[in-house]
Design a protein around this motif. Structure first.
Motif, PDB file in Angstrom:
ATOM      1  N   LEU A 219       0.527   6.691   7.637  1.00 13.87           N
ATOM      2  CA  LEU A 219       1.584   5.947   6.947  1.00 13.87           C
ATOM      3  C   LEU A 219       1.781   6.482   5.535  1.00 13.87           C
ATOM      4  O   LEU A 219       0.842   6.918   4.877  1.00 13.87           O
ATOM      5  CB  LEU A 219       1.224   4.458   6.852  1.00 13.87           C
ATOM      6  N   ARG A 220       3.035   6.421   5.097  1.00 12.09           N
ATOM      7  CA  ARG A 220       3.305   6.664   3.677  1.00 12.09           C
ATOM      8  C   ARG A 220       3.157   5.359   2.898  1.00 12.09           C
ATOM      9  O   ARG A 220       2.627   5.333   1.797  1.00 12.09           O
ATOM     10  CB  ARG A 220       4.731   7.245   3.497  1.00 12.09           C
ATOM     11  N   SER A 221       3.658   4.261   3.478  1.00 11.06           N
ATOM     12  CA  SER A 221       3.534   2.973   2.782  1.00 11.06           C
ATOM     13  C   SER A 221       3.531   1.832   3.782  1.00 11.06           C
ATOM     14  O   SER A 221       3.981   1.985   4.931  1.00 11.06           O
ATOM     15  CB  SER A 221       4.672   2.775   1.775  1.00 11.06           C
ATOM     16  N   LEU A 222       3.005   0.726   3.323  1.00  9.53           N
ATOM     17  CA  LEU A 222       2.934  -0.504   4.115  1.00  9.53           C
ATOM     18  C   LEU A 222       3.158  -1.686   3.179  1.00  9.53           C
ATOM     19  O   LEU A 222       2.586  -1.745   2.084  1.00  9.53           O
ATOM     20  CB  LEU A 222       1.563  -0.612   4.789  1.00  9.53           C
ATOM     21  N   HIS A 223       4.008  -2.608   3.606  1.00  9.81           N
ATOM     22  CA  HIS A 223       4.217  -3.874   2.893  1.00  9.81           C
ATOM     23  C   HIS A 223       4.002  -4.981   3.910  1.00  9.81           C
ATOM     24  O   HIS A 223       4.799  -5.153   4.829  1.00  9.81           O
ATOM     25  CB  HIS A 223       5.624  -3.914   2.299  1.00  9.81           C
ATOM     26  N   GLY A 224       2.915  -5.708   3.734  1.00 11.79           N
ATOM     27  CA  GLY A 224       2.567  -6.745   4.681  1.00 11.79           C
ATOM     28  C   GLY A 224       2.616  -8.126   4.060  1.00 11.79           C
ATOM     29  O   GLY A 224       2.380  -8.298   2.860  1.00 11.79           O
ATOM     30  N   MET A 225       2.933  -9.121   4.885  1.00 13.47           N
ATOM     31  CA  MET A 225       3.000 -10.513   4.440  1.00 13.47           C
ATOM     32  C   MET A 225       2.356 -11.378   5.509  1.00 13.47           C
ATOM     33  O   MET A 225       2.625 -11.181   6.693  1.00 13.47           O
ATOM     34  CB  MET A 225       4.468 -10.924   4.251  1.00 13.47           C
ATOM     35  N   GLY A 226       1.522 -12.314   5.106  1.00 15.41           N
ATOM     36  CA  GLY A 226       0.871 -13.167   6.087  1.00 15.41           C
ATOM     37  C   GLY A 226      -0.076 -14.146   5.442  1.00 15.41           C
ATOM     38  O   GLY A 226       0.214 -14.673   4.359  1.00 15.41           O
ATOM     39  N   HIS A 227      -1.193 -14.401   6.107  1.00 10.27           N
ATOM     40  CA  HIS A 227      -2.166 -15.377   5.624  1.00 10.27           C
ATOM     41  C   HIS A 227      -3.585 -14.863   5.827  1.00 10.27           C
ATOM     42  O   HIS A 227      -3.869 -14.186   6.807  1.00 10.27           O
ATOM     43  CB  HIS A 227      -2.019 -16.708   6.389  1.00 10.27           C
ATOM     44  N   TYR A 228      -4.430 -15.219   4.894  1.00 15.73           N
ATOM     45  CA  TYR A 228      -5.875 -15.096   5.053  1.00 15.73           C
ATOM     46  C   TYR A 228      -6.441 -16.469   5.402  1.00 15.73           C
ATOM     47  O   TYR A 228      -6.073 -17.480   4.787  1.00 15.73           O
ATOM     48  CB  TYR A 228      -6.544 -14.647   3.749  1.00 15.73           C
TER      49      TYR A 228
ATOM     50  N   LEU B 121       0.854  -1.187   0.000  1.00 17.53           N
ATOM     51  CA  LEU B 121       0.000   0.000   0.000  1.00 17.53           C
ATOM     52  C   LEU B 121       0.894   1.242   0.000  1.00 17.53           C
ATOM     53  O   LEU B 121       1.904   1.287   0.706  1.00 17.53           O
ATOM     54  CB  LEU B 121      -0.901   0.022   1.239  1.00 17.53           C
ATOM     55  N   ARG B 122       0.496   2.240  -0.756  1.00 15.33           N
ATOM     56  CA  ARG B 122       1.223   3.518  -0.721  1.00 15.33           C
ATOM     57  C   ARG B 122       0.215   4.654  -0.774  1.00 15.33           C
ATOM     58  O   ARG B 122      -0.587   4.725  -1.717  1.00 15.33           O
ATOM     59  CB  ARG B 122       2.197   3.612  -1.895  1.00 15.33           C
ATOM     60  N   TRP B 123       0.262   5.523   0.222  1.00 13.12           N
ATOM     61  CA  TRP B 123      -0.644   6.672   0.281  1.00 13.12           C
ATOM     62  C   TRP B 123       0.024   7.880  -0.362  1.00 13.12           C
ATOM     63  O   TRP B 123       1.243   8.088  -0.226  1.00 13.12           O
ATOM     64  CB  TRP B 123      -1.012   6.984   1.730  1.00 13.12           C
ATOM     65  N   GLU B 124      -0.776   8.661  -1.024  1.00  7.08           N
ATOM     66  CA  GLU B 124      -0.235   9.874  -1.658  1.00  7.08           C
ATOM     67  C   GLU B 124       0.062  10.930  -0.597  1.00  7.08           C
ATOM     68  O   GLU B 124      -0.523  10.926   0.494  1.00  7.08           O
ATOM     69  CB  GLU B 124      -1.217  10.412  -2.696  1.00  7.08           C
ATOM     70  N   GLU B 125       0.938  11.858  -0.930  1.00  4.29           N
ATOM     71  CA  GLU B 125       1.247  12.960  -0.015  1.00  4.29           C
ATOM     72  C   GLU B 125      -0.016  13.770   0.240  1.00  4.29           C
ATOM     73  O   GLU B 125      -0.805  14.015  -0.671  1.00  4.29           O
ATOM     74  CB  GLU B 125       2.335  13.850  -0.609  1.00  4.29           C
ATOM     75  N   GLY B 126      -0.190  14.163   1.464  1.00  8.66           N
ATOM     76  CA  GLY B 126      -1.365  14.960   1.818  1.00  8.66           C
ATOM     77  C   GLY B 126      -2.550  14.120   2.236  1.00  8.66           C
ATOM     78  O   GLY B 126      -3.576  14.671   2.649  1.00  8.66           O
ATOM     79  N   SER B 127      -2.438  12.792   2.126  1.00  7.78           N
ATOM     80  CA  SER B 127      -3.553  11.965   2.594  1.00  7.78           C
ATOM     81  C   SER B 127      -3.579  12.008   4.124  1.00  7.78           C
ATOM     82  O   SER B 127      -2.591  12.380   4.774  1.00  7.78           O
ATOM     83  CB  SER B 127      -3.412  10.527   2.100  1.00  7.78           C
TER      84      SER B 127
END
Lengths: 145, 145, 145
Positions: free
Chosen positions: B108-117, B98-104
């Motif tokens: 967070l600016r970005s998130l990289h997640g790893m796991g399971h559903y 995930l990456r949020w644009e500036e001003g949002s």
């Protein structure tokens, strides 16, 4: 095997590899061991690792190498073919993302690898097992500890 | 279900999850909503999120949380089992970027997640729906805004 | 096609795309060419690339663009539907990770792209081929050379 039975066997084989990744990454070593034949062989020489004979030795080395490490293994796009009714070969694209905690004995802080697994599966008493597999790398990015 | 019907149902369930990722990442909120039962439940507590009851609430929160965000959800290697002819459970490996644009408004600016559903599916009037799902994380890398 | 035959055709189509990624990333250009119909068309305009007509031209451009580049293409979660017994359409989530070696003529050092492939497949003499495909991007991260 008729066509539906062949497709069902493919699904069972795909789940074996899915469990391989999940059991490694959640460190379920006894469950992992059960995915292999006792005399399985792993060839990591194409990926900067060595060769390992036997599931006991593989699981022992995996558990030791991943101590203090959060690992993520993802595999993609299997090409699986039957070479006999109870024997199959497969190629998977893969990536793994490993990160060791500070203070671990690993010479690396992190590793991001991309490549392929090549595997052989055998059906024993109705259950598909990994009998041989190898990893080759397209690219490996590492950060030293 | 005979064997071919079971395999066909597996394919339909896999496509439901594929659409889930695609509709989230292309922000097709109405189409996303249709993948769930009305009373579905999401448990994000294992991933630093909360619990959400009902598809209306989930889609509203997803749309709000991803405003100003480019999201990418990839899921891998499903292990799906039927617990009844119209009921199934599945585990998927996942990563999201995930990456949020500036001003949002995101912290967070970005998130990289790893796991399971871990998910439960039910067949309603011939169509498979997600009735419950949870996410657990192996690792989450974030960059603050 | 009966149900098992339909599922078998889906498996064959999935393997065509798996080979596409593998042959690109291992630079097996002749094998890659065989996955397409001669008159296939690629639309890269949604991903900052252009349109290409014909497999000869596509493979020539791919080989030139990836000279001095280690490429990794991963595709996920296909949604494939038959529009006729010998015709199918599919959507795949994708990511590619490209890195050019120093001294290459590329204006980029690396590229990490995420998006979707939309594809059309046709069965010719029993073998599924890619007849048209397009890439769209959710996100592209580049590092200039």
């Amino acid at each position: 095997m008729d066509l539906a039975e062949k497709l069902d066997a493919l699904e069972e084989i795909r789940k074996v590899k899915a469990r391989y990744c999940r059991f490694v990454d959640t460190k379920q070593w006894d469950a992992l061991k059960n995915l292999f034949t006792p005399d399985c062989r792993f060839d990591g020489s194409g990926g900067g690792m060595g060769e390992i004979a036997g599931r006991d030795q593989f699981v022992a080395e995996a558990a030791a190498g991943l101590a203090g490490c959060v690992s993520v293994h993802h595999v993609h796009n299997p090409e699986i073919e039957f070479t006999a009714p109870d024997l199959a070969e497969g190629v998977w694209a893969m990536q793994d993302m490993l990160r060791w905690e500070e203070g671990s004995s690993s010479p690396l802080r992190s590793l991001h690898g991309m490549g392929h697994y090549r595997e052989t599966y055998v059906r024993v008493d109705g259950a598909w097992k990994i009998v041989a597999w190898a990893v080759t790398r397209l690219r490996v990015d590492v950060v030293p500890a």
